[in-house]
Design a protein around this motif. Structure first.
Motif, PDB file in Angstrom:
ATOM      1  N   HIS A 166       0.850  -1.190   0.000  1.00 14.10           N
ATOM      2  CA  HIS A 166       0.000   0.000   0.000  1.00 14.10           C
ATOM      3  C   HIS A 166       0.888   1.244   0.000  1.00 14.10           C
ATOM      4  CE1 HIS A 166      -3.506  -2.499   0.657  1.00 14.10           C
ATOM      5  NE2 HIS A 166      -2.872  -3.089   1.657  1.00 14.10           N
ATOM      6  N   CYS A 167       0.588   2.200  -0.885  1.00 10.93           N
ATOM      7  CA  CYS A 167       1.440   3.366  -1.111  1.00 10.93           C
ATOM      8  C   CYS A 167       1.417   4.309   0.099  1.00 10.93           C
ATOM      9  CB  CYS A 167       0.976   4.102  -2.360  1.00 10.93           C
ATOM     10  SG  CYS A 167       1.947   5.582  -2.719  1.00 10.93           S
ATOM     11  N   LEU A 168       2.581   4.523   0.681  1.00 12.07           N
ATOM     12  CA  LEU A 168       2.664   5.385   1.857  1.00 12.07           C
ATOM     13  C   LEU A 168       2.433   6.852   1.508  1.00 12.07           C
ATOM     14  CD1 LEU A 168       5.601   3.745   3.847  1.00 12.07           C
ATOM     15  CD2 LEU A 168       3.213   3.930   4.547  1.00 12.07           C
ATOM     16  N   ASN A 169       2.806   7.247   0.302  1.00 10.05           N
ATOM     17  CA  ASN A 169       2.547   8.626  -0.112  1.00 10.05           C
ATOM     18  C   ASN A 169       1.051   8.919  -0.135  1.00 10.05           C
ATOM     19  OD1 ASN A 169       4.099  10.920  -0.697  1.00 10.05           O
ATOM     20  ND2 ASN A 169       5.216   9.850  -2.297  1.00 10.05           N
ATOM     21  N   SER A 170       0.297   7.981  -0.675  1.00  6.76           N
ATOM     22  CA  SER A 170      -1.159   8.157  -0.739  1.00  6.76           C
ATOM     23  C   SER A 170      -1.772   8.171   0.655  1.00  6.76           C
ATOM     24  CB  SER A 170      -1.790   7.041  -1.578  1.00  6.76           C
ATOM     25  OG  SER A 170      -1.307   7.077  -2.913  1.00  6.76           O
ATOM     26  N   ILE A 171      -1.320   7.260   1.493  1.00  5.11           N
ATOM     27  CA  ILE A 171      -1.835   7.190   2.859  1.00  5.11           C
ATOM     28  C   ILE A 171      -1.519   8.476   3.611  1.00  5.11           C
ATOM     29  CG2 ILE A 171      -1.560   6.025   5.091  1.00  5.11           C
ATOM     30  CD1 ILE A 171      -1.069   3.422   3.495  1.00  5.11           C
ATOM     31  N   SER A 172      -0.305   9.002   3.424  1.00  6.38           N
ATOM     32  CA  SER A 172       0.163  10.158   4.193  1.00  6.38           C
ATOM     33  C   SER A 172      -0.609  11.431   3.873  1.00  6.38           C
ATOM     34  CB  SER A 172       1.657  10.369   3.948  1.00  6.38           C
ATOM     35  OG  SER A 172       2.394   9.248   4.380  1.00  6.38           O
ATOM     36  N   LYS A 173      -1.252  11.483   2.719  1.00  5.73           N
ATOM     37  CA  LYS A 173      -2.024  12.673   2.355  1.00  5.73           C
ATOM     38  C   LYS A 173      -3.205  12.882   3.306  1.00  5.73           C
ATOM     39  CE  LYS A 173      -0.790  12.500  -2.555  1.00  5.73           C
ATOM     40  NZ  LYS A 173      -1.264  12.225  -3.928  1.00  5.73           N
ATOM     41  N   GLN A 174      -3.595  11.801   4.008  1.00  6.53           N
ATOM     42  CA  GLN A 174      -4.740  11.886   4.914  1.00  6.53           C
ATOM     43  C   GLN A 174      -4.340  12.313   6.330  1.00  6.53           C
ATOM     44  OE1 GLN A 174      -7.040   8.146   4.716  1.00  6.53           O
ATOM     45  NE2 GLN A 174      -5.730   7.557   2.988  1.00  6.53           N
ATOM     46  N   MET A 175      -3.031  12.336   6.625  1.00  8.46           N
ATOM     47  CA  MET A 175      -2.581  12.557   7.988  1.00  8.46           C
ATOM     48  C   MET A 175      -1.634  13.745   8.112  1.00  8.46           C
ATOM     49  SD  MET A 175      -2.861   9.105   7.330  1.00  8.46           S
ATOM     50  CE  MET A 175      -3.533   7.606   8.027  1.00  8.46           C
ATOM     51  N   LYS A 176      -1.576  14.271   9.325  1.00 12.18           N
ATOM     52  CA  LYS A 176      -0.623  15.328   9.645  1.00 12.18           C
ATOM     53  C   LYS A 176       0.655  14.668  10.151  1.00 12.18           C
ATOM     54  CE  LYS A 176      -0.022  19.349  12.716  1.00 12.18           C
ATOM     55  NZ  LYS A 176       1.248  18.883  13.304  1.00 12.18           N
ATOM     56  N   THR A 177       1.792  15.064   9.599  1.00  7.06           N
ATOM     57  CA  THR A 177       3.069  14.517  10.051  1.00  7.06           C
ATOM     58  C   THR A 177       3.544  15.268  11.298  1.00  7.06           C
ATOM     59  OG1 THR A 177       4.322  16.019   8.644  1.00  7.06           O
ATOM     60  CG2 THR A 177       3.783  13.850   7.729  1.00  7.06           C
ATOM     61  N   PRO A 178       4.371  14.600  12.106  1.00  8.70           N
ATOM     62  CA  PRO A 178       4.756  13.195  12.010  1.00  8.70           C
ATOM     63  C   PRO A 178       3.660  12.300  12.589  1.00  8.70           C
ATOM     64  CG  PRO A 178       5.859  14.205  13.882  1.00  8.70           C
ATOM     65  CD  PRO A 178       5.099  15.304  13.196  1.00  8.70           C
ATOM     66  N   PHE A 179       3.671  11.028  12.190  1.00  6.83           N
ATOM     67  CA  PHE A 179       2.707  10.070  12.746  1.00  6.83           C
ATOM     68  C   PHE A 179       3.275   8.653  12.654  1.00  6.83           C
ATOM     69  CE2 PHE A 179       1.607  10.374   8.233  1.00  6.83           C
ATOM     70  CZ  PHE A 179       1.461   9.050   7.853  1.00  6.83           C
ATOM     71  N   TYR A 180       2.737   7.797  13.510  1.00  9.90           N
ATOM     72  CA  TYR A 180       3.080   6.374  13.487  1.00  9.90           C
ATOM     73  C   TYR A 180       2.022   5.618  12.687  1.00  9.90           C
ATOM     74  CZ  TYR A 180       6.669   6.642  17.154  1.00  9.90           C
ATOM     75  OH  TYR A 180       7.810   6.913  17.875  1.00  9.90           O
ATOM     76  N   LEU A 181       2.479   4.608  11.967  1.00 13.27           N
ATOM     77  CA  LEU A 181       1.575   3.732  11.230  1.00 13.27           C
ATOM     78  C   LEU A 181       2.014   2.291  11.445  1.00 13.27           C
ATOM     79  CD1 LEU A 181      -0.775   3.462   9.148  1.00 13.27           C
ATOM     80  CD2 LEU A 181       0.969   3.574   7.342  1.00 13.27           C
ATOM     81  N   TYR A 182       1.072   1.439  11.854  1.00 13.42           N
ATOM     82  CA  TYR A 182       1.378   0.043  12.161  1.00 13.42           C
ATOM     83  C   TYR A 182       0.670  -0.904  11.199  1.00 13.42           C
ATOM     84  CZ  TYR A 182       2.417   2.326  16.632  1.00 13.42           C
ATOM     85  OH  TYR A 182       2.886   3.177  17.603  1.00 13.42           O
ATOM     86  N   SER A 183       1.330  -1.986  10.862  1.00 12.91           N
ATOM     87  CA  SER A 183       0.792  -2.990   9.948  1.00 12.91           C
ATOM     88  C   SER A 183       0.210  -4.178  10.706  1.00 12.91           C
ATOM     89  CB  SER A 183       1.908  -3.481   9.018  1.00 12.91           C
ATOM     90  OG  SER A 183       1.566  -4.710   8.419  1.00 12.91           O
ATOM     91  N   VAL A 184      -1.085  -4.401  10.547  1.00 15.74           N
ATOM     92  CA  VAL A 184      -1.735  -5.573  11.150  1.00 15.74           C
ATOM     93  C   VAL A 184      -1.176  -6.859  10.548  1.00 15.74           C
ATOM     94  CG1 VAL A 184      -3.916  -6.846  11.276  1.00 15.74           C
ATOM     95  CG2 VAL A 184      -3.863  -4.415  11.824  1.00 15.74           C
ATOM     96  N   LYS A 185      -0.930  -6.840   9.252  1.00 17.27           N
ATOM     97  CA  LYS A 185      -0.408  -8.031   8.582  1.00 17.27           C
ATOM     98  C   LYS A 185       0.926  -8.462   9.184  1.00 17.27           C
ATOM     99  CE  LYS A 185       0.883  -9.817   4.000  1.00 17.27           C
ATOM    100  NZ  LYS A 185       1.012  -9.492   2.558  1.00 17.27           N
TER     101      LYS A 185
END
Length: 415
Positions: free
Chosen positions: A21-40
């Motif tokens: 999953h593209c992190l650039n696309s995901i990051s457009k929804q959030m304010k930096t900095p932020f943590y992101l965790y993978s369930v998989k």
């Protein structure tokens, strides 16, 4: 840019992906900095750990995940569904484990400074209390007994052995040596076992150990486990042996892979040789309790941060980012290595840079003299493998707000 081989991170058409999953696309929804965790990644790590234990004939493995590594509620709920228990070191972690639905009878309570209120909370949270208090001193054993008596209960306890070994790890996270505050020396356990009055209101159900974190050299682990087994032979029967946690993970590209199979193999063979083959006649083979934290969550997490500006000072090139040591302290505290990757590759030539944050401390550094493509203000970077001891050790130093945590579901949804 540095070379890396990662279970969850990869590039496709110059874009950095987390579980495809593209992190650039995901990051457009959030304010930096932020943590992101993978369930998989979380599920894969838990299953790998459990399957490796079973494949190496570990007797009745019980996994009690160490909340101190990462206590994110959504991750805990996922682990609970997988059948995981909890290793806690505070009343707050106990409340979080219970909030996630983890059964008290799968919770072990470690730590040298359990307060009377925390002990009472752990005894009162279930009819039978928690699975075990890992007792760190004779004085603590007395206190647990007193509180259990006042509540009309019998506390389940395991004595934590200090095996007097020095693990090959950072000095701040080595916990099994003679000069460390953790555990009880073997000679003191032997004396303790002879004092029957100490066990009037507690039930000795296990022995435990934990010699440190980020363990990749397993010689000290094997030596400590031998000590644990020999001490266990002094007791007629135990429900479990708690072998602790601390299994290391590869942060640096030259570290290879985590020695999970070798770890399980040594635990299995050592317990078999030094306990099972010598245990009292008729005694059942005890369960084996594990307290993994880092192995389960380290590579599940990334920290996404934005470049504020770049700065050249003589021969030094600085990349100043909006994440600081208050958000992620491992690099500053332990001089720990973490991959720092651009979310979008470009064709510029690598340059050697220092990646630093905005905190008013020279220690506020994420990478020193690191090869990185040329970046500019507003470019996004990813700090990898921050799932363990990232958010859980963060602070509001410099009066900075705590940053947000997000969880990436298996289908790419943000939970």
């Amino acid at each position: 840019m540095e070379k890396f081989n990662h279970q969850s991170l990869s590039y496709k058409k110059s874009q950095l992906l987390l579980d495809q999953h593209c992190l650039n696309s995901i990051s457009k929804q959030m304010k930096t900095p932020f943590y992101l965790y993978s369930v998989k990644a979380l599920e894969n790590n838990f299953n790998n750990f459990l399957n490796s234990a079973k494949e190496n004939n570990i007797s009745k493995p019980i996994i009690c995940y160490a909340l101190k590594a990462n206590s994110n509620l959504k991750l805990l709920k996922k682990l609970k569904k997988l059948g995981c228990g909890a290793d806690i070191v505070s009343g707050g972690e106990l409340k979080q484990a219970l909030k996630a639905g983890i059964c008290p009878t799968k919770i072990v309570f470690s730590g040298v400074g359990k307060t009377r209120d925390e002990i009472r909370l752990a005894l009162d949270c279930h009819q039978e209390g928690i699975y075990s208090f890992n007792i760190e001193s004779i004085e603590e054993l007395v206190t647990v007994g007193e509180i259990a008596k006042s509540l009309g209960k019998k506390a389940r306890v395991a004595l934590r052995l200090n095996p007097e070994v020095n693990a090959k790890t950072h000095k701040h996270i080595s916990t099994g040596g003679l000069g460390h505050k953790f555990g009880i020396l073997r000679q003191d356990i032997e004396k303790c076992l002879k004092r029957k009055s100490l066990f009037k209101h507690v039930k000795l159900v296990g022995l435990s150990m934990h010699i440190g974190s980020q363990l990749t050299c397993l010689k000290a682990t094997q030596k400590a486990l031998k000590e644990l087994c020999e001490t266990a032979l002094l007791v007629n029967e135990l429900e479990f042996l708690d072998v602790g946690g601390g299994l290391g993970v590869p942060y640096h590209p030259e570290q290879g892979v985590s020695p999970i199979n070798e770890y399980m193999k040594r635990i299995s063979s050592t317990i078999d040789k030094h306990y099972n083959q010598k245990r009292p006649a008729g005694a059942v083979i005890p369960a084996t309790v594990f307290e993994p934290g880092r192995y389960i969550v380290a590579n599940t997490g990334v920290l996404i941060t934005e470049v504020i500006r770049t700065k050249t000072s003589g021969p030094n090139k600085f990349i100043i980012i909006d994440a600081g040591m208050n958000d992620f302290v491992r690099s500053s505290l332990y001089d720990a290595y973490h991959h720092v990757l651009p979310l979008k590759k470009n064709r510029t030539k690598n340059e050697y840079v220092n990646i630093v944050g905005p905190i008013c401390e020279t220690a506020d550094s994420f990478a020193k003299n690191r090869a990185l493509q040329r970046v500019k203000a507003q470019d996004l970077l990813c700090v990898a493998d921050v799932g363990a001891y990232g958010y859980s050790m963060s602070s509001v130093y410099n009066m900075r707000e705590k940053i947000k945590e997000y969880v990436l579901g298996t289908n790419g949804e943000i939970l």
